[in-house]
Design a protein around this motif. Structure first.
Motif, PDB file in Angstrom:
ATOM      1  N   ASP A  85       5.691   3.536  -1.365  1.00 13.96           N
ATOM      2  CA  ASP A  85       6.257   4.800  -1.821  1.00 13.96           C
ATOM      3  C   ASP A  85       7.282   5.373  -0.839  1.00 13.96           C
ATOM      4  OD1 ASP A  85       4.272   5.196   0.028  1.00 13.96           O
ATOM      5  OD2 ASP A  85       3.317   6.874  -0.990  1.00 13.96           O
ATOM      6  N   ASP A  86       7.667   4.598   0.172  1.00 16.38           N
ATOM      7  CA  ASP A  86       8.732   5.042   1.083  1.00 16.38           C
ATOM      8  C   ASP A  86      10.109   4.639   0.576  1.00 16.38           C
ATOM      9  OD1 ASP A  86       6.915   6.125   2.858  1.00 16.38           O
ATOM     10  OD2 ASP A  86       6.781   4.306   4.080  1.00 16.38           O
TER      11      ASP A  86
ATOM     12  N   ALA B  77      -9.185   4.978   2.024  1.00 19.28           N
ATOM     13  CA  ALA B  77      -8.970   5.193   3.456  1.00 19.28           C
ATOM     14  C   ALA B  77      -9.463   3.976   4.216  1.00 19.28           C
ATOM     15  CB  ALA B  77      -9.695   6.462   3.925  1.00 19.28           C
TER      16      ALA B  77
ATOM     17  N   CYS C   6       5.891   1.693   3.556  1.00 19.66           N
ATOM     18  CA  CYS C   6       4.978   1.598   2.418  1.00 19.66           C
ATOM     19  C   CYS C   6       5.740   1.538   1.105  1.00 19.66           C
ATOM     20  CB  CYS C   6       4.030   2.786   2.411  1.00 19.66           C
ATOM     21  SG  CYS C   6       3.103   2.959   3.945  1.00 19.66           S
TER      22      CYS C   6
ATOM     23  N   ARG D 110       0.845  -1.190   0.000  1.00 19.69           N
ATOM     24  CA  ARG D 110       0.000   0.000   0.000  1.00 19.69           C
ATOM     25  C   ARG D 110       0.884   1.246   0.000  1.00 19.69           C
ATOM     26  NH1 ARG D 110      -5.047  -0.992   4.191  1.00 19.69           N
ATOM     27  NH2 ARG D 110      -5.653  -3.074   3.461  1.00 19.69           N
TER      28      ARG D 110
ATOM     29  N   ARG E 251       1.452   5.328   1.094  1.00 19.21           N
ATOM     30  CA  ARG E 251       1.151   6.089   2.303  1.00 19.21           C
ATOM     31  C   ARG E 251      -0.014   7.055   2.103  1.00 19.21           C
ATOM     32  NH1 ARG E 251       3.621   6.183   6.922  1.00 19.21           N
ATOM     33  NH2 ARG E 251       5.358   4.975   6.074  1.00 19.21           N
ATOM     34  N   HIS E 252      -0.139   7.623   0.936  1.00 17.38           N
ATOM     35  CA  HIS E 252      -1.225   8.573   0.683  1.00 17.38           C
ATOM     36  C   HIS E 252      -1.983   8.125  -0.566  1.00 17.38           C
ATOM     37  CE1 HIS E 252       0.514  11.124   3.747  1.00 17.38           C
ATOM     38  NE2 HIS E 252       1.670  11.080   3.123  1.00 17.38           N
ATOM     39  N   GLY E 253      -2.667   6.989  -0.442  1.00 16.02           N
ATOM     40  CA  GLY E 253      -3.383   6.427  -1.577  1.00 16.02           C
ATOM     41  C   GLY E 253      -4.773   6.999  -1.732  1.00 16.02           C
TER      42      GLY E 253
ATOM     43  N   ASP F  47      -5.640   2.534   4.269  1.00 13.61           N
ATOM     44  CA  ASP F  47      -4.715   3.046   5.273  1.00 13.61           C
ATOM     45  C   ASP F  47      -3.586   2.054   5.497  1.00 13.61           C
ATOM     46  OD1 ASP F  47      -3.491   4.166   7.536  1.00 13.61           O
ATOM     47  OD2 ASP F  47      -5.396   5.020   8.199  1.00 13.61           O
ATOM     48  N   CYS F  48      -2.348   2.544   5.502  1.00 10.60           N
ATOM     49  CA  CYS F  48      -1.227   1.633   5.728  1.00 10.60           C
ATOM     50  C   CYS F  48      -1.222   1.096   7.148  1.00 10.60           C
ATOM     51  CB  CYS F  48       0.097   2.332   5.415  1.00 10.60           C
ATOM     52  SG  CYS F  48       0.396   3.838   6.358  1.00 10.60           S
TER      53      CYS F  48
END
Length: 424
Positions: free
Chosen positions: A138-139, A116, A136, A109, A111-113, A121-122
């Motif tokens: 995207d980290d 919700a 996540c 997932r 972090r800001h998909g 939510d992660c």
């Protein structure tokens, strides 16, 4: 604790999101590409993979992915009510938290998909009291199956590879763990995989992870060897007909007794008594425990003359079934008649309860319903009481018969709509 850090995948490991994700995708692709056939095996292979990457793996044209992805998310939202934690997950997280195990999620997932709550939510609300950190997709530069996510966790926390266990349900999770040099446990309760993966641990239920973390270490390995040698000696004596073989097998039993004296500090008399109480082919003894809950969700426990509390139960009588023995023990120790409703678990006693016994023992935990009755003080028990999960007399618990983790297992079974028996 065997592992100081336990990392979890989210989808398919903590939460059952397969229906919400894959049914939504299947409906969308059937509408958009009616000429193509997508198999369940293809959907299984992308479950847990970042959405756009999964679409690409299915051969969706790059120019179509941008428009399809938000439609897929909308389909997931329509099915959000189907997303739930797998049974036993909260009890597992509570156990790990009580034992100060550091927990995190490593997820595909973002972090800001676009979603919700439990679907997007992660760190979904249910697990936030126990898990404080998420890594996540995207980290990091390369998400799973690359090792970047776990390596990033190591950088954040200083954790060493040998201190980490990663729990997931997909081959990409295993590849991530292997590349990062950490142990991996396959969560079979949520895994769609139908091929063998070479993992350190295979978990049928979340409670198998408790077994991995807290299996009782039999003192200096000598204890386990002593039991095995004793069994070989006793079985040999049961079948041999040669006087010289009898001498050899008798000597094996003597060696086992001497090893028990060495590793457990037993006297020669105590060691001999421990090993010589049985005759014939050696088999485990059977113990039954009855978990009885009232309408308030409290569990019945009885207090023995020692002052310690435990679930009603005891050794199975030779002329009774395990169910009959459980009912008998409840009647004798708690003064109640009861009906056995469900088998909760079949457990190896020496893996969980201390001190270890010099013989094998199997424990049967049953979920029971009580019939009217009244406690009467007797030769075994001096009191009984009903306890909520946070009211258990943990400082006066008889851990050689029931541990906090075993009682937590019974609470989880009582709260579950359906229950998969924990079998060792």
């Amino acid at each position: 604790m065997r592992y100081k850090h336990v990392l979890f995948d989210v989808d398919g490991t903590l939460y059952d999101t397969y229906f919400a994700n894959m049914d939504a995708l299947g409906e969308l692709l059937k509408e958009r590409y009616p000429e193509r056939t997508f198999t369940k095996e293809q959907f299984d292979s992308i479950f847990g993979v970042p959405g756009r990457m999964g679409l690409a793996m299915l051969g969706i044209p790059k120019e179509d992915i941008k428009g399809l992805y938000p439609l897929w998310l909308q389909g997931c939202i329509r099915r959000a009510q189907s997303v739930k934690l797998f049974p036993g997950i909260l009890a597992l997280l509570q156990y790990l938290q009580r034992h100060e195990v550091q927990m995190a999620v490593v997820t595909s997932r973002v972090r800001h998909g676009g979603l919700a709550g439990t679907l997007g939510d992660c760190l979904p609300p249910d697990v936030r009291p126990y898990i404080k950190r998420a890594v996540c997709a995207d980290d990091v530069a390369k998400p799973k199956p690359a090792p970047d996510s776990i390596l990033h966790y190591m950088q954040l926390t200083g954790a060493k590879p040998e201190e980490i266990l990663f729990v997931g349900d997909a081959e990409t999770d295993l590849q991530c763990a292997q590349s990062a040099g950490v142990d991996f446990a396959l969560a079979l309760w949520g895994s769609p995989l139908r091929k063998h993966l070479n993992c350190q641990h295979y978990l049928r239920t979340p409670f198998d992870l408790i077994n991995v973390q807290c299996a009782v270490a039999q003192k200096a390995q000598w204890f386990a060897w002593a039991r095995e040698i004793q069994a070989i000696g006793q079985i040999g004596l049961n079948y041999c007909h040669d006087v010289y073989d009898e001498e050899r097998f008798s000597r094996l039993r003597e060696i086992a007794s001497e090893m028990l004296q060495h590793c457990a500090g037993a006297t020669p008399e105590e060691a001999a008594q421990s090993f010589l109480f049985d005759r014939g082919y050696i088999t485990p003894k059977v113990d039954t425990r009855a978990a009885i809950f009232n309408e308030e969700g409290k569990i019945l426990m009885v207090q023995e003359k020692s002052g310690l509390w435990n679930l009603p139960g005891g050794w199975c009588e030779e002329n009774m079934s395990v169910v009959e023995s459980a009912v008998k023990e409840v009647r004798e120790e708690a003064g109640l008649a009861c009906n056995v409703k469900r088998l909760v678990a079949v457990m190896d006693r020496n893996r969980h309860n201390v001190p270890p016994l010099p013989f094998g023992a199997v424990k049967f935990f049953f979920l029971c319903t009580a019939q009217p009755g009244a406690f009467v003080k007797n030769d075994e028990t001096i009191a009984c009481g009903w306890f909520a999960r946070d009211e258990l007399p943990l400082d006066k618990l008889r851990v050689d018969t029931n541990t906090p983790e075993q009682i937590a297992l019974c609470f989880a079974a009582n709260q579950a709509e359906s229950w998969e028996v924990v079998i060792e």
